[in-house]
Design an enzyme around this catalytic site. Structure first.
Site, PDB file in Angstrom:
ATOM      1  N   TYR A 124       0.825  -1.209   0.000  1.00  0.00           N
ATOM      2  CA  TYR A 124       0.000   0.000   0.000  1.00  0.00           C
ATOM      3  C   TYR A 124       0.863   1.265   0.000  1.00  0.00           C
ATOM      4  O   TYR A 124       0.439   2.297   0.528  1.00  0.00           O
ATOM      5  CB  TYR A 124      -0.954  -0.017   1.195  1.00  0.00           C
ATOM      6  CG  TYR A 124      -2.145  -0.958   1.007  1.00  0.00           C
ATOM      7  CD1 TYR A 124      -2.859  -1.000  -0.189  1.00  0.00           C
ATOM      8  CD2 TYR A 124      -2.565  -1.795   2.040  1.00  0.00           C
ATOM      9  CE1 TYR A 124      -3.950  -1.847  -0.356  1.00  0.00           C
ATOM     10  CE2 TYR A 124      -3.662  -2.650   1.881  1.00  0.00           C
ATOM     11  CZ  TYR A 124      -4.343  -2.671   0.674  1.00  0.00           C
ATOM     12  OH  TYR A 124      -5.421  -3.505   0.508  1.00  0.00           O
ATOM     13  N   GLU A 127       2.901  -7.609  -7.684  1.00  0.00           N
ATOM     14  CA  GLU A 127       2.151  -8.082  -6.511  1.00  0.00           C
ATOM     15  C   GLU A 127       2.197  -9.604  -6.383  1.00  0.00           C
ATOM     16  O   GLU A 127       2.297 -10.132  -5.284  1.00  0.00           O
ATOM     17  CB  GLU A 127       0.704  -7.585  -6.586  1.00  0.00           C
ATOM     18  CG  GLU A 127       0.623  -6.072  -6.417  1.00  0.00           C
ATOM     19  CD  GLU A 127      -0.798  -5.537  -6.397  1.00  0.00           C
ATOM     20  OE1 GLU A 127      -0.974  -4.376  -5.978  1.00  0.00           O
ATOM     21  OE2 GLU A 127      -1.724  -6.262  -6.811  1.00  0.00           O
ATOM     22  N   HIS A 147      -8.807  -7.396  -2.358  1.00  0.00           N
ATOM     23  CA  HIS A 147      -7.860  -6.586  -3.122  1.00  0.00           C
ATOM     24  C   HIS A 147      -7.723  -7.242  -4.485  1.00  0.00           C
ATOM     25  O   HIS A 147      -7.685  -8.466  -4.578  1.00  0.00           O
ATOM     26  CB  HIS A 147      -6.483  -6.567  -2.445  1.00  0.00           C
ATOM     27  CG  HIS A 147      -5.412  -6.064  -3.377  1.00  0.00           C
ATOM     28  ND1 HIS A 147      -5.197  -4.722  -3.589  1.00  0.00           N
ATOM     29  CD2 HIS A 147      -4.565  -6.730  -4.207  1.00  0.00           C
ATOM     30  CE1 HIS A 147      -4.235  -4.584  -4.504  1.00  0.00           C
ATOM     31  NE2 HIS A 147      -3.838  -5.778  -4.891  1.00  0.00           N
ATOM     32  N   PHE A 185      -5.672   7.451   6.714  1.00  0.00           N
ATOM     33  CA  PHE A 185      -6.197   6.134   7.095  1.00  0.00           C
ATOM     34  C   PHE A 185      -5.172   5.009   6.922  1.00  0.00           C
ATOM     35  O   PHE A 185      -5.513   3.832   7.085  1.00  0.00           O
ATOM     36  CB  PHE A 185      -7.470   5.814   6.296  1.00  0.00           C
ATOM     37  CG  PHE A 185      -7.284   5.836   4.794  1.00  0.00           C
ATOM     38  CD1 PHE A 185      -6.774   4.730   4.123  1.00  0.00           C
ATOM     39  CD2 PHE A 185      -7.611   6.965   4.051  1.00  0.00           C
ATOM     40  CE1 PHE A 185      -6.596   4.738   2.738  1.00  0.00           C
ATOM     41  CE2 PHE A 185      -7.436   6.981   2.661  1.00  0.00           C
ATOM     42  CZ  PHE A 185      -6.924   5.864   2.010  1.00  0.00           C
ATOM     43  N   THR A 226     -13.946   0.974  -5.234  1.00  0.00           N
ATOM     44  CA  THR A 226     -13.313   0.779  -3.925  1.00  0.00           C
ATOM     45  C   THR A 226     -14.328   0.832  -2.787  1.00  0.00           C
ATOM     46  O   THR A 226     -14.339  -0.045  -1.914  1.00  0.00           O
ATOM     47  CB  THR A 226     -12.232   1.869  -3.719  1.00  0.00           C
ATOM     48  OG1 THR A 226     -11.301   1.805  -4.802  1.00  0.00           O
ATOM     49  CG2 THR A 226     -11.507   1.665  -2.400  1.00  0.00           C
ATOM     50  N   ARG A 276     -10.843  -6.952 -11.959  1.00  0.00           N
ATOM     51  CA  ARG A 276     -11.138  -5.603 -11.435  1.00  0.00           C
ATOM     52  C   ARG A 276     -12.601  -5.235 -11.685  1.00  0.00           C
ATOM     53  O   ARG A 276     -13.253  -4.637 -10.826  1.00  0.00           O
ATOM     54  CB  ARG A 276     -10.238  -4.544 -12.106  1.00  0.00           C
ATOM     55  CG  ARG A 276      -8.848  -4.440 -11.545  1.00  0.00           C
ATOM     56  CD  ARG A 276      -8.791  -3.880 -10.147  1.00  0.00           C
ATOM     57  NE  ARG A 276      -8.926  -2.441 -10.056  1.00  0.00           N
ATOM     58  CZ  ARG A 276      -8.598  -1.742  -8.982  1.00  0.00           C
ATOM     59  NH1 ARG A 276      -8.107  -2.321  -7.893  1.00  0.00           N
ATOM     60  NH2 ARG A 276      -8.762  -0.438  -8.954  1.00  0.00           N
ATOM     61  N   ARG A 298     -17.867  -6.085  -4.442  1.00  0.00           N
ATOM     62  CA  ARG A 298     -18.009  -5.063  -3.397  1.00  0.00           C
ATOM     63  C   ARG A 298     -19.443  -4.529  -3.353  1.00  0.00           C
ATOM     64  O   ARG A 298     -19.973  -4.235  -2.285  1.00  0.00           O
ATOM     65  CB  ARG A 298     -16.990  -3.946  -3.625  1.00  0.00           C
ATOM     66  CG  ARG A 298     -15.555  -4.391  -3.279  1.00  0.00           C
ATOM     67  CD  ARG A 298     -14.548  -3.430  -3.849  1.00  0.00           C
ATOM     68  NE  ARG A 298     -13.186  -3.691  -3.383  1.00  0.00           N
ATOM     69  CZ  ARG A 298     -12.112  -3.078  -3.880  1.00  0.00           C
ATOM     70  NH1 ARG A 298     -12.250  -2.195  -4.857  1.00  0.00           N
ATOM     71  NH2 ARG A 298     -10.907  -3.342  -3.413  1.00  0.00           N
TER      72      ARG A 298
HETATM   73  P1  IDP Z   1      -8.574  -0.461  -4.598  1.00  0.00           P
HETATM   74  O1  IDP Z   1      -8.507  -1.519  -3.520  1.00  0.00           O
HETATM   75  O2  IDP Z   1      -9.965  -0.324  -5.159  1.00  0.00           O
HETATM   76  O3  IDP Z   1      -7.525  -0.646  -5.660  1.00  0.00           O
HETATM   77  P2  IDP Z   1      -6.938   1.708  -3.487  1.00  0.00           P
HETATM   78  O4  IDP Z   1      -7.160   3.162  -3.764  1.00  0.00           O
HETATM   79  O5  IDP Z   1      -5.730   1.054  -4.090  1.00  0.00           O
HETATM   80  O6  IDP Z   1      -8.297   0.951  -3.901  1.00  0.00           O
HETATM   81  O7  IDP Z   1      -6.909   1.546  -1.915  1.00  0.00           O
HETATM   82  C1  IDP Z   1      -6.473   0.343  -1.335  1.00  0.00           C
HETATM   83  C2  IDP Z   1      -7.365   0.027  -0.158  1.00  0.00           C
HETATM   84  O8  IDP Z   1      -7.270   1.079   0.810  1.00  0.00           O
HETATM   85  C3  IDP Z   1      -8.855  -0.047  -0.484  1.00  0.00           C
HETATM   86  O9  IDP Z   1      -9.248  -1.291  -1.031  1.00  0.00           O
HETATM   87  C4  IDP Z   1      -9.475   0.210   0.865  1.00  0.00           C
HETATM   88  O10 IDP Z   1      -9.462  -0.963   1.677  1.00  0.00           O
HETATM   89  C5  IDP Z   1      -8.511   1.230   1.470  1.00  0.00           C
HETATM   90  N1  IDP Z   1      -8.986   2.604   1.271  1.00  0.00           N
HETATM   91  C6  IDP Z   1      -8.951   3.330   0.113  1.00  0.00           C
HETATM   92  N2  IDP Z   1      -9.475   4.554   0.301  1.00  0.00           N
HETATM   93  C7  IDP Z   1      -9.860   4.602   1.598  1.00  0.00           C
HETATM   94  C8  IDP Z   1     -10.479   5.625   2.421  1.00  0.00           C
HETATM   95  O11 IDP Z   1     -10.765   6.740   1.971  1.00  0.00           O
HETATM   96  N3  IDP Z   1     -10.724   5.279   3.716  1.00  0.00           N
HETATM   97  C9  IDP Z   1     -10.393   4.066   4.244  1.00  0.00           C
HETATM   98  N4  IDP Z   1      -9.816   3.090   3.518  1.00  0.00           N
HETATM   99  C10 IDP Z   1      -9.567   3.355   2.218  1.00  0.00           C
HETATM  100 MG    MG Z   2      -5.449  -0.462  -5.495  1.00  0.00          MG
END
Ligand code: IDP
Ligand code: MG
Length: 153
Positions: free
Chosen positions: A49, A126, A115, A57, A91, A85, A102
């Site tokens: 991450y 990854e 994920h 967060f 997300t 995806r 989701r």
């Molecule tokens: P993704 O999982 O859809 O690719 P990313 O932006 O890569 O999204 O973020 C990774 C993970 O971080 C998300 O799946 C979610 O669990 C967490 N996350 C993303 N944005 C937020 C937020 O605004 N608040 C809390 N957790 C978040």
């Molecule tokens: Mg991501």
């Protein structure tokens, strides 16, 4: 064929949804090339991450990913990265379309079931992060001729 990484997050194990989520990928026709349970660490999450390390967060996200073991899967198929995806959805579970994982199974931005790698390049990095080469298996599903046309694979 592409390979992509899916992690079933701790919320999925806690909620008893592991079988249901894996079943959706199986029914779609993706080949399970690798699968294992693992306890994530701060070190691997700092890498995984890294793009979120400045977010408020970040620590909460890492803690949630270490709450229980996760299940890591390597899924394979034609255009598997994009297909997985699309099946995963937006997300935030509250914004994800019904019909996506989701969209159907969560109401949270963070506790969002899976994920999934977001590009072919990311998937390669990854998969190498979570699997040793010998933990990814190649075998030919016996129904392959009924999954794809001859010119698709
Ligand atoms: P993704 O999982 O859809 O690719 P990313 O932006 O890569 O999204 O973020 C990774 C993970 O971080 C998300 O799946 C979610 O669990 C967490 N996350 C993303 N944005 C937020 C937020 O605004 N608040 C809390 N957790 C978040
Ligand atoms: Mg991501």
């Amino acid at each position: 064929m592409e390979q992509t990484l899916v992690l079933l997050k701790p919320c999925t194990l806690q909620r008893g949804l592991v079988g249901e989520i894996i079943s959706r990928f199986e029914k779609k026709g993706l080949r399970l090339a690798g699968m294992k349970m693992m306890q994530l660490t701060d070190a691997i999450l700092n890498e995984h991450y890294a793009h979120l390390r400045e977010k408020p967060f970040f620590q909460m996200l890492k803690d949630s990913m270490m709450a229980t073991p996760v299940i890591a899967c390597c899924l394979e198929g034609v255009e598997a990265v994009r297909v997985v995806r699309a099946m995963t959805g937006a997300t935030n579970g509250r914004n994800a379309d019904p019909g996506t994982i989701r969209g159907d199974y969560c109401v949270s931005n963070q506790q969002n079931i899976v994920h999934a790698s977001d590009s072919l390049e990311t998937a390669a990095v990854e998969l190498a992060r979570f699997f040793k080469p010998e933990e990814i298996f190649s075998y030919t599903p016996s129904n392959m001729n009924f999954m794809y046309a001859l010119d698709e694979r």
